[in-house]
Design a protein around this motif. Sequence first.
Motif, PDB file in Angstrom:
ATOM      1  N   TYR A  98     -24.593 -31.478 -50.214  1.00  0.00           N
ATOM      2  CA  TYR A  98     -24.996 -31.223 -48.834  1.00  0.00           C
ATOM      3  C   TYR A  98     -26.422 -30.693 -48.747  1.00  0.00           C
ATOM      4  O   TYR A  98     -27.095 -30.875 -47.723  1.00  0.00           O
ATOM      5  CB  TYR A  98     -24.014 -30.251 -48.169  1.00  0.00           C
ATOM      6  N   SER A 119     -21.580 -35.993 -47.220  1.00  0.00           N
ATOM      7  CA  SER A 119     -22.625 -35.545 -46.306  1.00  0.00           C
ATOM      8  C   SER A 119     -23.181 -36.684 -45.464  1.00  0.00           C
ATOM      9  O   SER A 119     -23.610 -36.463 -44.320  1.00  0.00           O
ATOM     10  CB  SER A 119     -23.762 -34.884 -47.098  1.00  0.00           C
ATOM     11  N   GLU A 122     -21.635 -37.165 -41.958  1.00  0.00           N
ATOM     12  CA  GLU A 122     -21.810 -36.168 -40.899  1.00  0.00           C
ATOM     13  C   GLU A 122     -22.706 -36.729 -39.795  1.00  0.00           C
ATOM     14  O   GLU A 122     -23.647 -37.489 -40.053  1.00  0.00           O
ATOM     15  CB  GLU A 122     -22.414 -34.888 -41.465  1.00  0.00           C
ATOM     16  N   VAL A 128     -24.343 -30.831 -41.207  1.00  0.00           N
ATOM     17  CA  VAL A 128     -24.588 -30.776 -42.653  1.00  0.00           C
ATOM     18  C   VAL A 128     -24.953 -29.352 -43.057  1.00  0.00           C
ATOM     19  O   VAL A 128     -24.487 -28.845 -44.095  1.00  0.00           O
ATOM     20  CB  VAL A 128     -25.704 -31.772 -43.048  1.00  0.00           C
ATOM     21  N   LYS A 131     -21.808 -27.140 -43.139  1.00  0.00           N
ATOM     22  CA  LYS A 131     -21.010 -27.365 -44.348  1.00  0.00           C
ATOM     23  C   LYS A 131     -21.733 -26.821 -45.578  1.00  0.00           C
ATOM     24  O   LYS A 131     -21.097 -26.287 -46.501  1.00  0.00           O
ATOM     25  CB  LYS A 131     -20.756 -28.869 -44.509  1.00  0.00           C
ATOM     26  N   LEU A 132     -23.045 -26.966 -45.611  1.00  0.00           N
ATOM     27  CA  LEU A 132     -23.826 -26.464 -46.739  1.00  0.00           C
ATOM     28  C   LEU A 132     -23.630 -24.960 -46.905  1.00  0.00           C
ATOM     29  O   LEU A 132     -23.403 -24.462 -48.018  1.00  0.00           O
ATOM     30  CB  LEU A 132     -25.302 -26.806 -46.526  1.00  0.00           C
TER      31      LEU A 132
END
Length: 203
Positions: A98, A119, A122, A128, A131-132
């Motif tokens: 990500y 990724s 997304e 992104v 989530k990262l």
Amino acid sequence: MLLAAGLLTHAGQAQTVTAGPDSTRLPAPKAVKDSSRRTEKFLGWRVTRPKKAALLSAIAPGAGQIYNRKYWKLPLVYGALGFTVGTEVLFQKRYKEYTLGYKARTDGIVATVDTGPRSSKEASAANVRTKLDAFRRGRDIWIAYSAVAYTLNIVDALVDAHLRDFDISDDLSLQWQPDVLRVPTARLTPGVAVSLTLKSNKK
């Protein structure tokens, strides 16, 4: 007179012989400290058994349990470490993916394409980034869990080695049972009676 002189001479010789050290008496052995009997060599140093078990587990997880002959604990040690480290590696892999995906969406270069298997699906850079951050927090948490599992592996080996030298004999017995206690107010109060009994080894 001659008989008396002979007896005195014989007595004097007897005193002279018995005054010296007894040649048949062996020297008393030197007392050896109990701690020195329970030490072993490890990498050229003399260490106690608990310390050796802890060092073995610190160098190679599970080695201390093998040293203590607690083989049944090996699946627990390797299972805990394998699960925590494996999960940590998984979160690190997702975090790296990500990170590259977020960079591809925000570096301003059209030729840069997000090729991550997850990724890339997304919808936006904000998703992104969310989530990262989540994978980074998860990675840090599982690093801490891995450290805890590694430390418990060392502590377990250390405690087992201490208990290995613990003397459990029949010289003492501890018993407890419910009882009724009398208090100064003439009231009966429930309680617990504990008795410590010293057993004799004489038969």
